[in-house]
Design a protein around this motif. Structure first.
Motif, PDB file in Angstrom:
ATOM      1  N   VAL A   1       0.863  -1.181   0.000  1.00  0.00           N
ATOM      2  CA  VAL A   1       0.000   0.000   0.000  1.00  0.00           C
ATOM      3  C   VAL A   1       0.900   1.231   0.000  1.00  0.00           C
ATOM      4  O   VAL A   1       1.838   1.323   0.795  1.00  0.00           O
ATOM      5  CB  VAL A   1      -0.920   0.035   1.238  1.00  0.00           C
ATOM      6  N   SER A   2       0.605   2.169  -0.895  1.00  0.00           N
ATOM      7  CA  SER A   2       1.343   3.429  -0.956  1.00  0.00           C
ATOM      8  C   SER A   2       0.425   4.572  -0.539  1.00  0.00           C
ATOM      9  O   SER A   2      -0.783   4.535  -0.799  1.00  0.00           O
ATOM     10  CB  SER A   2       1.865   3.679  -2.374  1.00  0.00           C
ATOM     11  N   PRO A   3       0.964   5.608   0.101  1.00  0.00           N
ATOM     12  CA  PRO A   3       0.128   6.748   0.484  1.00  0.00           C
ATOM     13  C   PRO A   3      -0.457   7.431  -0.744  1.00  0.00           C
ATOM     14  O   PRO A   3       0.208   7.575  -1.762  1.00  0.00           O
ATOM     15  CB  PRO A   3       1.113   7.668   1.212  1.00  0.00           C
ATOM     16  N   GLY A   4      -1.726   7.835  -0.649  1.00  0.00           N
ATOM     17  CA  GLY A   4      -2.351   8.553  -1.755  1.00  0.00           C
ATOM     18  C   GLY A   4      -3.632   7.898  -2.230  1.00  0.00           C
ATOM     19  O   GLY A   4      -4.186   6.999  -1.573  1.00  0.00           O
ATOM     20  N   PRO A   5      -4.144   8.331  -3.384  1.00  0.00           N
ATOM     21  CA  PRO A   5      -5.421   7.830  -3.897  1.00  0.00           C
ATOM     22  C   PRO A   5      -5.402   6.327  -4.139  1.00  0.00           C
ATOM     23  O   PRO A   5      -4.387   5.764  -4.564  1.00  0.00           O
ATOM     24  CB  PRO A   5      -5.600   8.594  -5.213  1.00  0.00           C
TER      25      PRO A   5
ATOM     26  N   ASP B   1     -23.656  10.108  -3.011  1.00  0.00           N
ATOM     27  CA  ASP B   1     -23.850   8.811  -2.372  1.00  0.00           C
ATOM     28  C   ASP B   1     -22.546   8.080  -2.076  1.00  0.00           C
ATOM     29  O   ASP B   1     -22.556   6.963  -1.557  1.00  0.00           O
ATOM     30  CB  ASP B   1     -24.763   7.920  -3.223  1.00  0.00           C
ATOM     31  N   SER B   2     -21.390   8.693  -2.375  1.00  0.00           N
ATOM     32  CA  SER B   2     -20.099   8.087  -2.058  1.00  0.00           C
ATOM     33  C   SER B   2     -19.037   9.170  -2.020  1.00  0.00           C
ATOM     34  O   SER B   2     -19.260  10.296  -2.479  1.00  0.00           O
ATOM     35  CB  SER B   2     -19.733   7.010  -3.084  1.00  0.00           C
ATOM     36  N   VAL B   3     -17.870   8.815  -1.481  1.00  0.00           N
ATOM     37  CA  VAL B   3     -16.756   9.748  -1.420  1.00  0.00           C
ATOM     38  C   VAL B   3     -15.477   8.996  -1.772  1.00  0.00           C
ATOM     39  O   VAL B   3     -15.265   7.857  -1.357  1.00  0.00           O
ATOM     40  CB  VAL B   3     -16.632  10.379  -0.012  1.00  0.00           C
ATOM     41  N   SER B   4     -14.632   9.619  -2.576  1.00  0.00           N
ATOM     42  CA  SER B   4     -13.347   9.012  -2.920  1.00  0.00           C
ATOM     43  C   SER B   4     -12.449   9.010  -1.687  1.00  0.00           C
ATOM     44  O   SER B   4     -12.569   9.861  -0.800  1.00  0.00           O
ATOM     45  CB  SER B   4     -12.685   9.769  -4.066  1.00  0.00           C
ATOM     46  N   VAL B   5     -11.520   8.052  -1.618  1.00  0.00           N
ATOM     47  CA  VAL B   5     -10.685   7.892  -0.433  1.00  0.00           C
ATOM     48  C   VAL B   5      -9.205   7.826  -0.825  1.00  0.00           C
ATOM     49  O   VAL B   5      -8.863   7.554  -1.979  1.00  0.00           O
ATOM     50  CB  VAL B   5     -11.068   6.618   0.355  1.00  0.00           C
ATOM     51  N   ILE B   6      -8.351   8.078   0.168  1.00  0.00           N
ATOM     52  CA  ILE B   6      -6.917   7.947  -0.017  1.00  0.00           C
ATOM     53  C   ILE B   6      -6.354   7.109   1.130  1.00  0.00           C
ATOM     54  O   ILE B   6      -6.906   7.097   2.237  1.00  0.00           O
ATOM     55  CB  ILE B   6      -6.205   9.314  -0.082  1.00  0.00           C
ATOM     56  N   ALA B   7      -5.265   6.401   0.863  1.00  0.00           N
ATOM     57  CA  ALA B   7      -4.580   5.614   1.886  1.00  0.00           C
ATOM     58  C   ALA B   7      -3.728   6.543   2.738  1.00  0.00           C
ATOM     59  O   ALA B   7      -2.893   7.285   2.218  1.00  0.00           O
ATOM     60  CB  ALA B   7      -3.725   4.537   1.242  1.00  0.00           C
ATOM     61  N   ASP B   8      -3.951   6.503   4.031  1.00  0.00           N
ATOM     62  CA  ASP B   8      -3.230   7.385   4.955  1.00  0.00           C
ATOM     63  C   ASP B   8      -2.072   6.614   5.596  1.00  0.00           C
ATOM     64  O   ASP B   8      -2.015   6.443   6.810  1.00  0.00           O
ATOM     65  CB  ASP B   8      -4.181   7.921   6.016  1.00  0.00           C
ATOM     66  N   GLY B   9      -1.159   6.136   4.781  1.00  0.00           N
ATOM     67  CA  GLY B   9      -0.028   5.386   5.296  1.00  0.00           C
ATOM     68  C   GLY B   9       0.555   4.481   4.234  1.00  0.00           C
ATOM     69  O   GLY B   9       0.028   4.371   3.119  1.00  0.00           O
ATOM     70  N   GLN B  10       1.635   3.823   4.601  1.00  0.00           N
ATOM     71  CA  GLN B  10       2.332   2.943   3.679  1.00  0.00           C
ATOM     72  C   GLN B  10       2.543   1.586   4.336  1.00  0.00           C
ATOM     73  O   GLN B  10       2.731   1.492   5.545  1.00  0.00           O
ATOM     74  CB  GLN B  10       3.686   3.540   3.292  1.00  0.00           C
TER      75      GLN B  10
END
Length: 415
Positions: free
Chosen positions: A270-274, A287-296
């Motif tokens: 997993v890389s930080p970001g979208p 009805d939804s929201v895009s997410v990003i990974a908060d960590g590696q």
């Protein structure tokens, strides 16, 4: 402690070759290889069997010392410490040394007198320190370990396992002070009352034979055999090997570490970001929201295996959603361990108008208002139809009257 290579005349040798099945060929009765960052086990043999740890015990003494004492604190050497015997740094009763210098003697020279001096400085007395060692081992999950002394001299009730010593070695190398000391080949410290200083040489021969080696601790007693907890770092990636009851601890450890590097790769899971996922949102304008990974998440993966696939899991989320709010996680299962990386909203989502009205308690009033409004509309429509019908009838009546008027006048005139 193991004899120093300079005394034996032994020349550095290459790591042992691998057998035909690609597994490391070791003389160790028990061994394990772990990734220092994650603690994942990359290879093991009899890793949970009890063995005598010898001077690898001193890793726990060093860890407690680093956790409890200031490196610049001065310690007065007791008679008990000075008389412990075997491997030592030649401490004398009443001598004053800094904690940092005692740690150098403990981890380089494998000094038993330094171990006792540290134990008494940390806990006040020998027995209290042993109790502290065992409590700390339990906290670290070292379930196959029991300590009877701070130095590792033989006792039937003093034992550990390769797995537990790997856990301990990993903890030691996570302390910058201890990591620097275990990587030190030689150090010079004061020798009060003498016209010369003490020269301490690291008993870990791997430091002089392999550039990647950077720790950790040697051990030897007649009952334990040759033992080594070894650390190596290549391209920023640290592995830790434990080899117990060996014929050749140096070659075993290097073979196991090199096998680890040759058969595994550090992989970014997993890389930080979208990330290509969206979290469902209730009561929102969207009805939804895009997410990003908060960590590696970087994990060791065998070269002949595919890396694990992250599994997105979302919470039940209602609007409003703030940008950066944790809304779920990426779950990864690998080598028997579970990992999670938080997922956060990439943008805000406001609550919809209808959800705002409903949640405010105004829905009942709104429905009453709508009912009254609807009734008014219906009443107005009905009244309008009645008025239109009346006007229509009046118009018809006027038209009829107008059409009869001339004939009636003619009849009256002729009469």
């Amino acid at each position: 402690m193991l004899p120093d290579a300079s005394d034996s005349g032994e020349q550095p040798v290459a790591a042992a070759p691998l057998p035909s099945d690609g597994q490391p060929m070791l003389t160790a009765q028990a061994a394990i290889l772990i990734d220092a960052e994650t603690g994942l086990t990359l290879w093991e043999r009899n890793s949970t069997e009890r063995n005598f740890p010898a001077s690898t015990t001193k890793m726990m003494t060093a860890l407690l010392c680093a956790e409890k004492l200031d490196p610049n604190q001065v310690v007065i050497v007791s008679e008990r410490a000075a008389k412990i015997g075997e491997s030592s740094m030649n401490l004398e009763t009443g001598e004053k040394l800094r904690v940092h210098d005692l740690l150098l003697g403990l981890l380089l020279n494998s000094a038993n007198d330094g171990a006792v001096a540290i134990a008494e400085a940390v806990a006040g007395d020998h027995d209290s320190f042993i109790a502290m060692m065992n409590r700390r081992a339990a906290q670290m999950g070292m379930t196959g370990t029991h300590f009877e002394n701070p130095h590792g001299l033989h006792s039937e009730k003093h034992y550990s396992t390769a797995r537990d010593l790997a856990v301990l070695g990993r903890a030691v190398m996570a302390v910058p002070l201890l990591a620097r000391i275990t990587a030190t080949k030689e150090a010079v410290i004061p020798w009060p009352g003498k016209p010369w200083d003490r020269t301490l040489k690291n008993s870990n021969r791997l430091l002089g034979r392999w550039d990647a080696a950077d720790g950790v601790k040697t051990g030897y007693t007649r009952h334990a055999g040759r033992c080594l907890v070894a650390s190596a770092t290549e391209d920023g990636w640290r592995l830790i090997a434990v080899c117990l009851s060996c014929k050749d601890a140096w070659t075993d450890a290097q073979t196991l570490l090199e096998w680890g590097y040759a058969n595994h790769r550090r992989t970014s899971i997993v890389s930080p970001g979208p990330v290509p996922y969206a979290c469902p949102v209730e009561k929102g304008r969207h009805d939804s929201v895009s997410v990003i990974a908060d960590g590696q998440l970087i994990l060791p993966v065998r070269l002949d295996e595919a890396p694990p696939t992250p599994d997105p899991q979302f919470e039940a989320i209602e609007a409003p959603v703030s940008q950066g709010q944790v809304v779920g996680r990426l779950c990864v299962s690998h080598m028997g361990a579970e990992y999670e990386v938080p997922l956060v909203a990439d943008e805000e989502v406001r609550k919809s108008l209808w959800a705002t009205i409903a949640d405010s308690g105004m829905m009942g009033n709104l429905m009453l208002l709508l009912a009254v409004f609807s009734a008014g509309v219906l009443f107005h429509g009905a009244a309008t139809k009645v008025a239109i019908a009346r006007r229509h009838r009046l118009a018809q009546t006027r038209r009829k009257a107008h059409s009869r008027g001339p004939r009636e006048r003619e009849w009256h005139d002729g009469y």
